[in-house]
Design an enzyme around this catalytic site. Structure first.
Site, short mmCIF file in Angstrom:
data_model
loop_
_atom_site.label_atom_id
_atom_site.label_comp_id
_atom_site.label_asym_id
_atom_site.label_seq_id
_atom_site.Cartn_x
_atom_site.Cartn_y
_atom_site.Cartn_z
CG ASP A 92 -1.82 1.15 1.35
OD1 ASP A 92 -2.84 1.16 0.65
OD2 ASP A 92 -1.51 2.08 2.13
CD GLU A 128 -2.22 2.30 -3.43
OE1 GLU A 128 -3.36 2.72 -3.72
OE2 GLU A 128 -1.85 2.10 -2.25
#
Length: 312
Positions: A92, A128
């Protein structure tokens, strides 16, 4: 659970969040690292150590140049591979992990540790590739071991589908592996994880039902979440029973799906096309694990389920 998924032919990609904690900004609760050693675990504003330097949008960012922070992350990753036998990780807001100092740096200590680690360097690594800090959008700039969520693929498919002008060329480039993003570092098309929707942002149904987001129920005056979703409501905002729109929405979701199944790259799917949508366009859809038509394998994640397959 992981062994059961492996027996079913599914790989397990774990969605991990190492960029921030639940302690929020300097006004947040003291739950863990703030009480242990605040200045060692969190990035603080230069010359103003009372305030946090935040590139995640959560109030804090971990200090990615401190040896204890790096050790904590590497120990955690090794545990999940050696003890729980996961097949890889989706990181993330991975751009924050590469901020050893101010800028996102592909030569940061975090990447070096991953590269030389005999365990972690052998599993699937998916970034990401952005955060909310300055220069945070880093699609195409991660090191060779890494694959990336290709946000440019998502945007190109959405724009092409809704009929935006001058989109055919980029659509073709994204569909054939995004060589403009990955060829310079000699990465193959599998470096691009292609997706149209994910675990946050509009669902596929929302994309053909709303022109604007409607997060009023979240209590943030509709300020939270992405405002530019490249969506088209087919002539009426929200759920509708009118004949024109009722026939448009299923057809539109159906035409959005084939590009996800025919490109040269890794694929990521959050939902199927005809599952019920939320009653309003929100930024927190329910993610499900699914297989695309014609697929024979898949992968599951902790909070952003998606299936992947190797590209050409």
């Amino acid at each position: 659970m992981v062994k059961t998924l492996h027996e079913a032919g599914l790989e397990v990609i774990l969605d991990v969040v190492y960029n921030h904690t639940a302690e929020g900004n300097e006004k947040g609760p003291t739950l863990s690292f703030r009480g242990i050693d605040n200045a060692s675990y969190y990035r603080l504003v230069d010359g103003d150590w009372q305030h946090y330097y935040d590139t995640t949008g959560t109030g804090n960012s971990l200090l990615m140049r401190h040896p204890y922070v790096l050790q904590l992350i590497m120990d955690s990753l090794r545990y999940w591979v050696t003890e729980m036998h996961v097949d890889g990780f989706r990181f993330d807001l991975a751009a924050t992990l590469a901020r050893q100092f101010h800028e996102v740096d592909r030569l940061s200590a975090f990447f070096d540790l991953i590269q030389q680690d005999p365990v972690i360097s052998r599993v699937k690594l998916i970034a990401e590739p952005w955060d909310v800090g300055e220069g945070g959008y880093q699609v195409g700039n991660f090191p060779p071991l890494w694959s990336e969520w290709n946000g440019k693929y998502r945007d190109a498919v959405r724009d092409f589908w809704r009929g935006e002008e001058h989109t055919l060329g980029e659509f073709a480039s994204r569909l054939t592996g995004s060589s403009d993003l990955y060829q310079h570092s000699r990465r193959r098309p599998r470096a691009s994880v292609n997706f149209v929707t994910a675990h946050d942002g509009f669902t596929l149904r929302d994309l053909v039902s709303y022109n604007d987001k409607h997060n009023e129920a979240n209590g943030e005056d509709n300020r939270d979440g992405e405002s530019h979703n490249r969506s088209w409501n087919c002539g009426a905002e929200g759920e509708t029973r009118t004949a024109r729109c009722s026939s448009c929405v299923p057809a539109s979701t159906a035409t959005s799906w084939p590009p996800c199944c025919s490109h040269r790259a890794s694929r990521c799917s959050a939902t199927a096309t005809n599952w019920p949508a939320p009653s309003a366009a929100t930024t927190t859809p329910t993610a499900r694990t699914t297989r695309s038509p014609g697929s024979t394998g898949g992968s599951a994640t902790s909070s952003a389920p998606c299936w992947t397959s190797p590209g050409s």
